[in-house]
Scaffold this motif. Structure first.
Motif, PDB file in Angstrom:
ATOM      1  N   PRO A   1       5.002   1.942   5.627  1.00  0.00           N
ATOM      2  CA  PRO A   1       5.227   3.344   5.987  1.00  0.00           C
ATOM      3  C   PRO A   1       6.533   3.532   6.764  1.00  0.00           C
ATOM      4  N   ARG A   2       7.034   4.741   6.717  1.00  0.00           N
ATOM      5  CA  ARG A   2       8.304   5.036   7.390  1.00  0.00           C
ATOM      6  C   ARG A   2       8.279   4.687   8.875  1.00  0.00           C
ATOM      7  N   ARG A   3       7.135   4.882   9.518  1.00  0.00           N
ATOM      8  CA  ARG A   3       7.073   4.629  10.963  1.00  0.00           C
ATOM      9  C   ARG A   3       7.300   3.156  11.295  1.00  0.00           C
TER      10      ARG A   3
ATOM     11  N   ALA B   1       9.084   1.003   9.025  1.00  0.00           N
ATOM     12  CA  ALA B   1      10.117   0.448   8.158  1.00  0.00           C
ATOM     13  C   ALA B   1      11.296  -0.142   8.929  1.00  0.00           C
ATOM     14  N   SER B   2      11.661   0.457  10.065  1.00  0.00           N
ATOM     15  CA  SER B   2      12.822  -0.055  10.799  1.00  0.00           C
ATOM     16  C   SER B   2      12.553  -1.436  11.376  1.00  0.00           C
TER      17      SER B   2
ATOM     18  N   THR C   1      11.314  -2.751   4.299  1.00  0.00           N
ATOM     19  CA  THR C   1      10.464  -2.512   3.130  1.00  0.00           C
ATOM     20  C   THR C   1      10.630  -3.616   2.088  1.00  0.00           C
TER      21      THR C   1
END
Length: 311
Positions: free
Chosen positions: A60-62, A64-65, A69
């Motif tokens: 998920p984007r939350r 990914a950092s 991915t």
């Protein structure tokens, strides 16, 4: 669990195929299949017990950092590398098997074992990314119970029977034939995780335990907890105890490798790593600090030739 004077085996989580910021080196961001092949072949030549690949369907984007991915599919990746190696075993570390029906998982990994000539080790774990479970229609809150039953179902589906049978709360199947069968009559299942539930699961259901991030000082208590659970349940089958070592660099690095990195002459590294054997560990998963693929291959080669004989 093996006698304290037995050989300490060593394996490696492959670079490139998963690139969490917790462990990925900068060069991996631009790497690809040829780099994976070179590293896998080097590990095969250097006597590594296994090469390992992770499992995430989607990040998920939350997260990914931090996680990135980049997570290669373990079955596809290990099958790709099986064709390019000869003896090294193929470990999913770990497969989040609760995300998929056990018959699907069994079909994929039985085929991998068949194609590789019986080199599969199935590492399994509960998972931790809720969004993955939600997207795939699996109850995240029940993931522990799902994993417990998945292991039982996979034992049946990866066994010698062409028509496996399992009847449980989450999965129910019989009368569905699956071939090819695994080459191994008993595919080893190693259970990952360091929570109390994961350690107990490994003790009662696993052929091995894959801790996640336990430093040396935590291992004795964890291993004792696992042993006690097995004794109380009357489990007598062998259990391979694993550990993930500190990052390594064979020799004297000419660059800053980080404060936790074990560096030095092969004999000194071997002496440090033998302490894991004294704790009751059967296999160590190593990783090397490196600035490019060539340096990593050199490190793997040096470890196999100069450190491993002292283990």
């Amino acid at each position: 669990m093996s006698p304290a004077n037995s050989v300490l085996e060593y394996g490696i989580q492959l670079p490139v195929q998963s690139q969490s910021t917790l462990y990925a080196e900068p060069w991996e961001a631009g790497a690809g299949p040829e780099d994976l092949l070179a590293v896998a072949r080097a590990a095969d030549r250097a006597g590594f017990a296994y090469i390992a690949c992770c499992d995430h369907v989607g990040v998920p984007r939350r997260l990914a950092s931090a996680m990135s991915t980049i997570w290669y599919d373990p079955v596809a990746t290990l099958a790709f590398l099986a064709a390019a190696t000869e003896r090294v075993r193929l470990l999913s570390h770990i497969a989040v098997v609760g995300l998929r029906h056990p018959l699907l998982t069994a079909k994929q990994y039985a085929t991998l074992d068949h194609l590789s000539g019986g080199r599969l080790i199935l590492g399994v774990g509960a998972g931790h990314v809720e969004e993955e479970f939600t997207a795939l229609g699996v109850d995240f809150a029940a993931r522990g119970a799902v994993l417990d039953e998945s292991i039982d179902a996979l034992r049946a589906a990866l066994g010698p029977e062409e028509f496996p049978e399992h009847h449980g709360k989450f999965y129910d199947f019989e009368g569905l034939g699956q071939r090819p069968r695994p080459v191994q009559r008993h595919v080893p299942v190693w259970v990952g995780g360091s929570s109390p539930a994961a350690v107990r699961r490994a003790a009662l259901k696993g052929d091995g335990w894959l801790p996640q991030g336990d430093p040396r000082e935590r291992l004795p208590a964890q291993i004792e907890r696992l042993r006690r659970a097995r004794e109380e349940a009357g489990v007598r089958a062998p259990c391979v105890i694993g550990a993930i070592t500190e990052p390594l660099y064979v020799g004297a690095p000419a660059w800053e490798t980080g404060r936790r990195t074990l560096t030095g002459a092969p004999a000194a590294l071997a002496e440090s790593l033998r302490a894991y054997r004294a704790l009751g560990v059967d296999q160590i998963q190593v990783r090397f600090r490196c600035r490019d693929r060539s340096e990593l291959v050199d490190q793997i080669t040096a470890f196999g030739a100069e450190v491993a004989p002292e283990l």
